[in-house]
Design a protein around this motif. Structure first.
Motif, PDB file in Angstrom:
ATOM      1  N   LYS A  39     -34.110  65.369 -70.661  1.00 51.30           N
ATOM      2  CA  LYS A  39     -35.399  65.215 -71.336  1.00 51.30           C
ATOM      3  C   LYS A  39     -36.199  66.512 -71.284  1.00 51.30           C
ATOM      4  N   LYS A  41     -27.452  56.067 -82.831  1.00 48.92           N
ATOM      5  CA  LYS A  41     -26.852  54.949 -82.090  1.00 48.92           C
ATOM      6  C   LYS A  41     -25.495  55.325 -81.512  1.00 48.92           C
ATOM      7  N   VAL A  82     -25.216  60.434 -77.507  1.00 49.23           N
ATOM      8  CA  VAL A  82     -26.210  60.536 -76.447  1.00 49.23           C
ATOM      9  C   VAL A  82     -27.333  61.427 -76.957  1.00 49.23           C
ATOM     10  N   ASP A 133     -32.646  54.633 -78.016  1.00 44.03           N
ATOM     11  CA  ASP A 133     -32.304  54.011 -76.726  1.00 44.03           C
ATOM     12  C   ASP A 133     -31.650  55.019 -75.795  1.00 44.03           C
ATOM     13  N   SER A 134     -30.825  55.902 -76.363  1.00 44.50           N
ATOM     14  CA  SER A 134     -30.126  56.878 -75.528  1.00 44.50           C
ATOM     15  C   SER A 134     -31.090  57.876 -74.887  1.00 44.50           C
ATOM     16  N   TYR A 135     -32.245  58.102 -75.493  1.00 44.97           N
ATOM     17  CA  TYR A 135     -33.242  58.996 -74.891  1.00 44.97           C
ATOM     18  C   TYR A 135     -33.815  58.364 -73.627  1.00 44.97           C
ATOM     19  N   GLN A 136     -34.043  57.070 -73.686  1.00 44.16           N
ATOM     20  CA  GLN A 136     -34.594  56.370 -72.518  1.00 44.16           C
ATOM     21  C   GLN A 136     -33.611  56.405 -71.351  1.00 44.16           C
ATOM     22  N   LYS A 137     -32.311  56.454 -71.666  1.00 50.61           N
ATOM     23  CA  LYS A 137     -31.281  56.464 -70.630  1.00 50.61           C
ATOM     24  C   LYS A 137     -30.937  57.878 -70.158  1.00 50.61           C
ATOM     25  N   ALA A 138     -31.456  58.886 -70.838  1.00 47.59           N
ATOM     26  CA  ALA A 138     -31.122  60.275 -70.519  1.00 47.59           C
ATOM     27  C   ALA A 138     -31.735  60.683 -69.172  1.00 47.59           C
ATOM     28  N   SER A 139     -31.119  61.653 -68.545  1.00 51.81           N
ATOM     29  CA  SER A 139     -31.620  62.142 -67.262  1.00 51.81           C
ATOM     30  C   SER A 139     -32.907  62.942 -67.477  1.00 51.81           C
ATOM     31  N   ASP A 140     -33.637  63.143 -66.409  1.00 52.06           N
ATOM     32  CA  ASP A 140     -34.878  63.918 -66.492  1.00 52.06           C
ATOM     33  C   ASP A 140     -34.598  65.351 -66.906  1.00 52.06           C
TER      34      ASP A 140
END
Length: 194
Positions: free
Chosen positions: A21, A53, A56, A11-18
């Motif tokens: 990533k 979990k 980040v 889930d934290s990957y989806q919330k990470a900035s570009d």
């Protein structure tokens, strides 16, 4: 179970900035095939799910370096354990320190706190190993890690201390069940082993 743990699934990957990533690359993952046994691969899978979990994604990604240190150390060991629970915490730390020194890596790392002060701290690889072993100790039911000498091969005294309350409670239940039984069972009531 897959042979790789993909960071993209967190889930934290989806919330990470570009930018984060982009730093992690196209398919950031942990290669579980680097661990020597199937048991260790399964245990590491559980640990990575737990760790993913609580961190980040970018921090989780940077911990791959410590994971690779662990895998390389295990690969070079002749008498390696089958599971992370086979060695006690002190042995894991000792073996990792030996390996770090053999590789020419430091056991300490510099740090700078928020107020600008500088100092030294334990190498982050050692902190990763400690976190891993503590996770498994808590998973098998130890609330405090201070009294845990060995996770699988605990001494009889520590095991007796950890189970004393439960054994006393069961003994009390047996004695309550004996109320009203015939005299031949009275000797059990006065037996010191209960």
């Amino acid at each position: 179970m897959e042979n790789r743990f993909y960071i993209k699934e967190l889930d934290s990957y989806q919330k990470a900035s570009d930018l984060s990533k982009e730093r992690m690359g196209t398919t950031p993952n942990y290669d579980l095939e680097l661990l020597p046994t199937k048991q260790m691969q399964e245990e590491m899978w559980e640990f990575l799910q737990y760790r993913g979990k609580n961190l980040v994604a970018e921090k989780f990604y940077t911990e791959r370096r410590f994971y690779h240190h662990l895998c390389r150390m295990l690969k070079e060991k002749n008498n390696r354990p089958e599971s992370f629970l086979d060695w006690d915490k002190e042995k894991w730390m000792q073996q990792m320190k030996i390996w770090l020194l053999q590789q020419g890596l430091s056991l300490t790392a510099p740090f700078k706190n928020k107020c600008g002060g500088r100092g030294t701290q334990r190498a982050r690889t050692l902190g990763y190993i400690e976190c891993l072993i503590d996770y498994f100790a808590r998973l098998i039911g130890h609330k405090s890690l201070k009294n845990v000498k060995y996770y699988r091969k605990m001494s009889n005294q520590i095991l007796a201390n950890d189970t004393r309350k439960a054994r006393n409670r069961l003994s009390q239940m047996v004695l309550e069940c004996l109320d009203g039984w015939e005299e031949e069972y009275e000797q059990i009531r006065y037996d010191d082993s209960l």
